[in-house]
Every structure is written in structure tokens, then in C-alpha cells.
Write an enzyme that holds these catalytic residues in place. Sequence first.
Site, short mmCIF file in Angstrom:
data_model
loop_
_atom_site.label_atom_id
_atom_site.label_comp_id
_atom_site.label_asym_id
_atom_site.label_seq_id
_atom_site.Cartn_x
_atom_site.Cartn_y
_atom_site.Cartn_z
N ASP A 1 -3.65 -11.42 -0.53
CA ASP A 1 -4.88 -10.68 -0.23
C ASP A 1 -6.06 -11.35 -0.90
O ASP A 1 -6.14 -11.39 -2.14
CB ASP A 1 -4.76 -9.24 -0.76
N ASP B 1 -0.49 -2.65 7.25
CA ASP B 1 -0.80 -2.99 5.85
C ASP B 1 -1.52 -1.84 5.17
O ASP B 1 -2.63 -1.49 5.54
CB ASP B 1 -1.68 -4.25 5.85
C1 DX5 Z 1 -5.29 -3.62 0.80
C2 DX5 Z 1 -4.47 -4.87 0.96
C3 DX5 Z 1 -3.02 -4.57 1.03
C4 DX5 Z 1 -2.52 -3.87 -0.21
C5 DX5 Z 1 -1.33 -3.02 0.13
O1 DX5 Z 1 -6.60 -3.87 0.90
O2 DX5 Z 1 -4.82 -5.56 2.13
O3 DX5 Z 1 -2.26 -5.71 1.36
O4 DX5 Z 1 -2.19 -4.76 -1.22
O5 DX5 Z 1 -1.00 -2.28 -0.99
P1 DX5 Z 1 -0.10 -0.94 -0.89
O6 DX5 Z 1 1.18 -1.32 -0.22
O7 DX5 Z 1 0.07 -0.54 -2.32
O8 DX5 Z 1 -0.90 0.03 -0.10
ZN ZN Z 2 -3.43 -7.14 2.87
#
Ligand code: DX5
Ligand code: ZN
Length: 211
Positions: free
Chosen positions: A32, A172
Site C-alpha cells: 500500500d 480490499d
Molecule cells: C487501506 C489499504 C488496505 C488495508 C487493509 O487503505 O488499501 O490494503 O491495509 O487493511 P485491513 O485488512 O486491516 O482492512
Molecule cells: Zn490496499
Amino acid sequence: MKISVSILSSSINAADIVKKLDNTEADYIHVDIMDGKFVENKTWTFSEMKKITSYSRLPLDVHLMVENPKKYIEDYAMLNTDTITFHYEAVKDIDEMIEYVKNYGLKVGLAINPDTPANVLFPYLGKIDEIIVMSVYPGKSGQSFIYESLDKIKELRTEIDTKGYRCVINVDGGVNNETAPLCKEAGVDMLVSASFIHKDIKNNIKLLKNI
Ligand code: DX5
Ligand code: ZN
């Protein structure tokens, strides 16, 4: 089910997560990248990410939550990158950006935020390799799944199958043992998860893999 492990965490060091992944059933490392403009937070610099991802052999699935994705492509093309996904909301000339990423020999994806309707992606589905349906507002891990995302996934699944496209659907944000089965039922090919997986890396990857 394909699993892409996001290494974005407020409590665990990203390198420590990556070091464990080669002994799991994970398919990708989800990287990310945030610029403090498209979203409020900022993540790693390229040199930090180069070091962090060097601890695993897994391919990278790079998620650019940035205003100007173009300037990141050349760098990330040098790593073990499989796919680069940029945001529909960030780019004016989507077709040009798709071609730009493809010219580096990479797979290309488009991501949409929770407030963006699924059908804006329809004109591009035959030209891209992956979609990320954001099921939280981008910016941080650990948020709750937005259930309206399931309808968008279903809509995209129907369009992709009807037209016979090869594009894969990722979801996601807020993916865990309760929301993952709903995403599967709606038609996703791949789950991205951070906080749920980090609680018990090996077992939770296995659990999501086998939902
Ligand atoms: C959020 C990111 C995600 C995030 C997901 O902006 O794009 O990839 O890390 O995290 P979880 O699974 O904890 O929601
Ligand atoms: Zn992400």
C-alpha cells in the site's frame, strides 16, 4: 481463493510480517503506497519498500493510493512486481495510464473507492488485469467492512463473465473470517487483508485461502 497480504499495520513492523510469508500459503504481498495527498496518510519511501520486500520471494501486488501514480511505476517495475493498481479517481486519462504500466511489462489494475459506482470501470474491463473494490475508505488498516461493496462486486462479476473478460476482482479492506465468505459468494477472485491476517499470520492466511 488467492490471498494478497497487506503489510500495512499500526502495530507490527512490515519487515517482520514479510519475513514470515514464504512459509505460508499467501500468493502476493499487497504493498500500500500513500502520498499524503490522495489519502491523508503517508507510507514507505521506495528505498524502504525495496528493503522490506527483499525478505520474501512472493510477487508484489502494488496498490497506489496516490495523486500521481505515473512517477512510481519505473521504481516499482524494478522490484518483484506482478501488478500495479492505480485509482480511477486519481487519473484523468485512464487509457494512457493503463498503457504506461503495460509498457513496463507489468499487469495493471484499477481501484475504486467506496463512493465510486462499479460501472465506471466497465469500459476498461477488457484492457486491465485486476480490479480492486475498496471495501473501506482508503488510508489505513483495521477499519470495518462496508457491506454495500458486495453489490458492486456482484455487478462487476456479472459484467466480466458476460463479456468473457479475464480481469480478476480483488476486495480490499475489512476482510476477515466473517466478511470473506460473503465476498466469495459475491464473486471475488482474491482477498486483500492486513489486520485480520496479522493476528495470526499462518493460520489466518490458511483460513482465508480455504473459505
Ligand atoms: C487501506 C489499504 C488496505 C488495508 C487493509 O487503505 O488499501 O490494503 O491495509 O487493511 P485491513 O485488512 O486491516 O482492512
Ligand atoms: Zn490496499
